[in-house]
Design a protein around this motif. Structure first.
Motif, PDB file in Angstrom:
ATOM      1  N   VAL A  35      70.901  44.578  59.188  1.00  0.00           N
ATOM      2  CA  VAL A  35      71.079  44.995  57.849  1.00  0.00           C
ATOM      3  C   VAL A  35      71.703  44.285  57.003  1.00  0.00           C
ATOM      4  O   VAL A  35      72.938  43.478  57.623  1.00  0.00           O
ATOM      5  N   SER A  36      71.640  44.027  55.847  1.00  0.00           N
ATOM      6  CA  SER A  36      72.307  43.264  55.077  1.00  0.00           C
ATOM      7  C   SER A  36      72.040  43.661  53.270  1.00  0.00           C
ATOM      8  O   SER A  36      71.040  44.321  53.303  1.00  0.00           O
ATOM      9  N   PRO A  37      73.089  43.296  52.601  1.00  0.00           N
ATOM     10  CA  PRO A  37      72.805  43.832  51.227  1.00  0.00           C
ATOM     11  C   PRO A  37      71.467  43.146  50.618  1.00  0.00           C
ATOM     12  O   PRO A  37      70.952  42.089  50.960  1.00  0.00           O
ATOM     13  N   SER A  38      70.570  44.053  49.874  1.00  0.00           N
ATOM     14  CA  SER A  38      69.584  43.891  49.123  1.00  0.00           C
ATOM     15  C   SER A  38      69.353  44.591  47.973  1.00  0.00           C
ATOM     16  O   SER A  38      69.627  45.929  48.115  1.00  0.00           O
ATOM     17  N   PRO A  39      68.655  44.305  47.008  1.00  0.00           N
ATOM     18  CA  PRO A  39      68.503  45.195  45.797  1.00  0.00           C
ATOM     19  C   PRO A  39      67.634  46.276  46.290  1.00  0.00           C
ATOM     20  O   PRO A  39      67.976  47.379  45.415  1.00  0.00           O
ATOM     21  N   ALA A  40      66.796  46.319  47.102  1.00  0.00           N
ATOM     22  CA  ALA A  40      66.071  47.722  47.427  1.00  0.00           C
ATOM     23  C   ALA A  40      66.956  48.718  47.921  1.00  0.00           C
ATOM     24  O   ALA A  40      66.619  49.982  47.575  1.00  0.00           O
ATOM     25  N   TRP A  41      68.060  48.441  48.547  1.00  0.00           N
ATOM     26  CA  TRP A  41      69.094  49.512  48.868  1.00  0.00           C
ATOM     27  C   TRP A  41      69.687  50.338  47.549  1.00  0.00           C
ATOM     28  O   TRP A  41      69.606  51.530  47.811  1.00  0.00           O
ATOM     29  N   SER A  42      69.684  49.758  46.826  1.00  0.00           N
ATOM     30  CA  SER A  42      70.597  50.291  45.676  1.00  0.00           C
ATOM     31  C   SER A  42      69.431  51.292  44.729  1.00  0.00           C
ATOM     32  O   SER A  42      69.748  51.963  43.926  1.00  0.00           O
ATOM     33  N   ASP A  57      75.443  44.955  43.458  1.00  0.00           N
ATOM     34  CA  ASP A  57      76.128  43.855  42.588  1.00  0.00           C
ATOM     35  C   ASP A  57      75.395  42.421  42.880  1.00  0.00           C
ATOM     36  O   ASP A  57      75.741  41.349  42.317  1.00  0.00           O
ATOM     37  N   ILE A  58      74.335  42.569  43.432  1.00  0.00           N
ATOM     38  CA  ILE A  58      73.609  41.231  43.668  1.00  0.00           C
ATOM     39  C   ILE A  58      72.475  40.939  42.584  1.00  0.00           C
ATOM     40  O   ILE A  58      72.006  41.913  41.802  1.00  0.00           O
ATOM     41  N   GLN A  59      72.831  40.016  41.885  1.00  0.00           N
ATOM     42  CA  GLN A  59      72.200  39.359  40.907  1.00  0.00           C
ATOM     43  C   GLN A  59      71.024  38.752  41.039  1.00  0.00           C
ATOM     44  O   GLN A  59      70.710  37.578  41.724  1.00  0.00           O
ATOM     45  N   CYS A  60      69.729  39.065  40.550  1.00  0.00           N
ATOM     46  CA  CYS A  60      68.343  38.522  41.024  1.00  0.00           C
ATOM     47  C   CYS A  60      67.940  37.854  39.952  1.00  0.00           C
ATOM     48  O   CYS A  60      67.868  38.285  38.596  1.00  0.00           O
ATOM     49  N   ASP A  61      67.153  36.702  40.154  1.00  0.00           N
ATOM     50  CA  ASP A  61      66.415  35.822  39.178  1.00  0.00           C
ATOM     51  C   ASP A  61      64.895  36.333  39.055  1.00  0.00           C
ATOM     52  O   ASP A  61      64.386  36.219  40.182  1.00  0.00           O
ATOM     53  N   PRO A  62      64.701  36.940  38.141  1.00  0.00           N
ATOM     54  CA  PRO A  62      63.312  37.324  38.328  1.00  0.00           C
ATOM     55  C   PRO A  62      62.332  36.444  38.473  1.00  0.00           C
ATOM     56  O   PRO A  62      61.126  36.918  38.910  1.00  0.00           O
ATOM     57  N   LEU A  63      62.613  35.060  38.247  1.00  0.00           N
ATOM     58  CA  LEU A  63      61.653  33.883  38.453  1.00  0.00           C
ATOM     59  C   LEU A  63      61.370  33.988  39.839  1.00  0.00           C
ATOM     60  O   LEU A  63      60.498  33.550  40.000  1.00  0.00           O
ATOM     61  N   ASP A  64      62.165  34.238  40.744  1.00  0.00           N
ATOM     62  CA  ASP A  64      62.185  34.049  42.069  1.00  0.00           C
ATOM     63  C   ASP A  64      60.994  35.370  42.483  1.00  0.00           C
ATOM     64  O   ASP A  64      59.851  34.979  43.320  1.00  0.00           O
ATOM     65  N   ASP A  65      61.140  36.401  41.930  1.00  0.00           N
ATOM     66  CA  ASP A  65      60.008  37.477  41.981  1.00  0.00           C
ATOM     67  C   ASP A  65      58.656  37.070  41.603  1.00  0.00           C
ATOM     68  O   ASP A  65      57.685  37.388  42.158  1.00  0.00           O
ATOM     69  N   PHE A 105      60.317  45.900  35.627  1.00  0.00           N
ATOM     70  CA  PHE A 105      60.219  45.601  36.957  1.00  0.00           C
ATOM     71  C   PHE A 105      61.936  45.746  37.657  1.00  0.00           C
ATOM     72  O   PHE A 105      62.748  45.643  36.905  1.00  0.00           O
ATOM     73  N   MET A 106      61.648  46.041  38.684  1.00  0.00           N
ATOM     74  CA  MET A 106      63.109  46.467  39.484  1.00  0.00           C
ATOM     75  C   MET A 106      62.665  45.795  40.845  1.00  0.00           C
ATOM     76  O   MET A 106      61.894  46.080  41.514  1.00  0.00           O
ATOM     77  N   PRO A 107      63.827  44.830  41.088  1.00  0.00           N
ATOM     78  CA  PRO A 107      63.606  44.542  42.688  1.00  0.00           C
ATOM     79  C   PRO A 107      63.625  45.347  43.564  1.00  0.00           C
ATOM     80  O   PRO A 107      64.226  46.346  43.413  1.00  0.00           O
ATOM     81  N   GLY A 108      62.862  45.424  44.513  1.00  0.00           N
ATOM     82  CA  GLY A 108      62.646  46.316  45.614  1.00  0.00           C
ATOM     83  C   GLY A 108      61.461  47.425  45.496  1.00  0.00           C
ATOM     84  O   GLY A 108      61.528  48.240  46.221  1.00  0.00           O
ATOM     85  N   LEU A 109      60.754  47.705  44.294  1.00  0.00           N
ATOM     86  CA  LEU A 109      60.102  48.525  43.760  1.00  0.00           C
ATOM     87  C   LEU A 109      58.683  47.812  43.673  1.00  0.00           C
ATOM     88  O   LEU A 109      57.912  48.390  43.009  1.00  0.00           O
ATOM     89  N   THR A 110      58.368  46.747  44.255  1.00  0.00           N
ATOM     90  CA  THR A 110      57.192  46.103  43.988  1.00  0.00           C
ATOM     91  C   THR A 110      56.029  46.794  44.640  1.00  0.00           C
ATOM     92  O   THR A 110      54.958  46.455  44.283  1.00  0.00           O
ATOM     93  N   ARG A 111      56.123  47.568  45.672  1.00  0.00           N
ATOM     94  CA  ARG A 111      55.066  48.064  46.543  1.00  0.00           C
ATOM     95  C   ARG A 111      54.790  49.688  46.212  1.00  0.00           C
ATOM     96  O   ARG A 111      54.261  50.268  46.812  1.00  0.00           O
ATOM     97  N   SER A 112      55.373  49.971  44.856  1.00  0.00           N
ATOM     98  CA  SER A 112      55.165  51.418  44.442  1.00  0.00           C
ATOM     99  C   SER A 112      53.672  51.646  44.165  1.00  0.00           C
ATOM    100  O   SER A 112      53.114  50.834  43.538  1.00  0.00           O
ATOM    101  N   PRO A 113      52.957  52.856  44.403  1.00  0.00           N
ATOM    102  CA  PRO A 113      51.827  53.051  44.365  1.00  0.00           C
ATOM    103  C   PRO A 113      51.336  52.963  42.569  1.00  0.00           C
ATOM    104  O   PRO A 113      52.336  53.287  42.049  1.00  0.00           O
ATOM    105  N   LEU A 114      50.149  52.620  42.450  1.00  0.00           N
ATOM    106  CA  LEU A 114      49.888  52.352  41.227  1.00  0.00           C
ATOM    107  C   LEU A 114      50.022  53.842  40.105  1.00  0.00           C
ATOM    108  O   LEU A 114      50.364  53.762  39.123  1.00  0.00           O
TER     109      LEU A 114
END
Length: 274
Positions: free
Chosen positions: A108-115, A137-145, A194-203
């Motif tokens: 396991v390692s830190p990931s936006p999905a955890w928070s 505390d992880i800063q995500c660049d939306p461009l990567d997503d 958009f929130m990192p870690g929630l990309t697979r939520s049902p429609l």
């Protein structure tokens, strides 16, 4: 007390026994962790164990733990899954589904999905709580997503097209379903939610965020089981994705190779009906 509450109480009671002292932490994820569950939701449990050999633990101890949960109809696993440790799916006789993911400190390692999607139920050492804190505390660049969603969409589009060429409709439908994942990411980005870690939520969970009309933009992603309807679905998805991505500022920052490949795949889709 609901079936979920009853099962969680059982899990925690087992974890607190001396025989299972290696269980350091348990959290609940998925829709239950986010507070979005309905009566059809699975129970997604993350279990952190203080053992060095996770494979041996999965082989020898998981069956004992799962057997203590009560009589079940079907069990799949344990299966080693990247970033999820060892995963087991248990279907009980009332059709409640429990997904258990067992990890140790190395997997396991830190990931936006955890928070964003986990609620801690047990944490003896405080390790999991600290992991979640670091994740916030992880800063995500939306461009990567965005780039990931863009590439994933067109790769799945290509796979679906090839499956149609082979007349493997069942496989094409699988890729059509997987295309929904990046499309949801783009839709959320359009709506500014958009929130990192929630990309697979049902429609259906999007309706309260972006409105029913925007959510229903993706209704064409459920074609009838036939080559013509799947092809129509792919073309509609291609048009929607093109139109939607070009509205986002991230699109101008794409690598030229990405857009060239996308054009080639789009051309291949257009030629399928010829």
């Amino acid at each position: 007390m609901t079936r979920v509450d009853d099962l969680l109480d059982t899990v925690l009671a087992i974890a607190r026994e001396d025989d299972f002292s290696e269980i350091d932490a348990i959290s609940i994820g998925g829709s239950l962790g986010r507070g979005e569950a309905d009566k059809y939701s699975d129970i997604d449990l993350f279990v952190l164990v203080a053992v060095s050999d996770l494979h041996s633990y999965a082989t020898n101890r998981l069956a004992i733990f799962i057997a203590r949960l009560g009589a079940y109809a079907i069990r799949r696993g344990p299966v080693c899954v990247a970033n999820f440790g060892y995963s087991c799916t248990v279907v009980f006789f009332d059709l409640t589904v429990c997904q258990l993911n067992f990890n140790n400190y190395l997997t396991v390692s830190p990931s936006p999905a955890w928070s964003t999607s986990h609620r801690v139920l047990l944490d003896r050492s405080g390790y999991l709580t600290e992991l979640i804190r670091k994740s916030t505390d992880i800063q995500c660049d939306p461009l990567d997503d965005y780039v990931e969603a863009y590439r994933y969409f067109w790769i799945r589009m290509l796979f679906a097209a090839r499956s149609l060429r082979r007349e493997e409709l069942w496989r094409a439908l699988r890729y059509v379903a997987e295309m929904r994942v990046p499309m949801l990411t783009i839709l959320r980005m359009q709506q500014g939610c958009f929130m990192p870690g929630l990309t697979r939520s049902p429609l259906t969970r999007l309706e309260h965020e972006v409105g029913r009309r925007s959510a229903e933009d993706l209704n064409f992603m459920a074609p009838a089981y036939g080559s013509d309807s799947i092809l129509a679905c792919l073309r509609a998805a291609s048009e929607w994705f093109d139109r939607s991505t070009q509205m986002l500022t991230y699109h101008s920052r794409l690598d030229i190779t990405d857009t060239v490949i996308a054009t080639s795949i789009r051309t291949a889709i257009d030629s399928l009906g010829d």
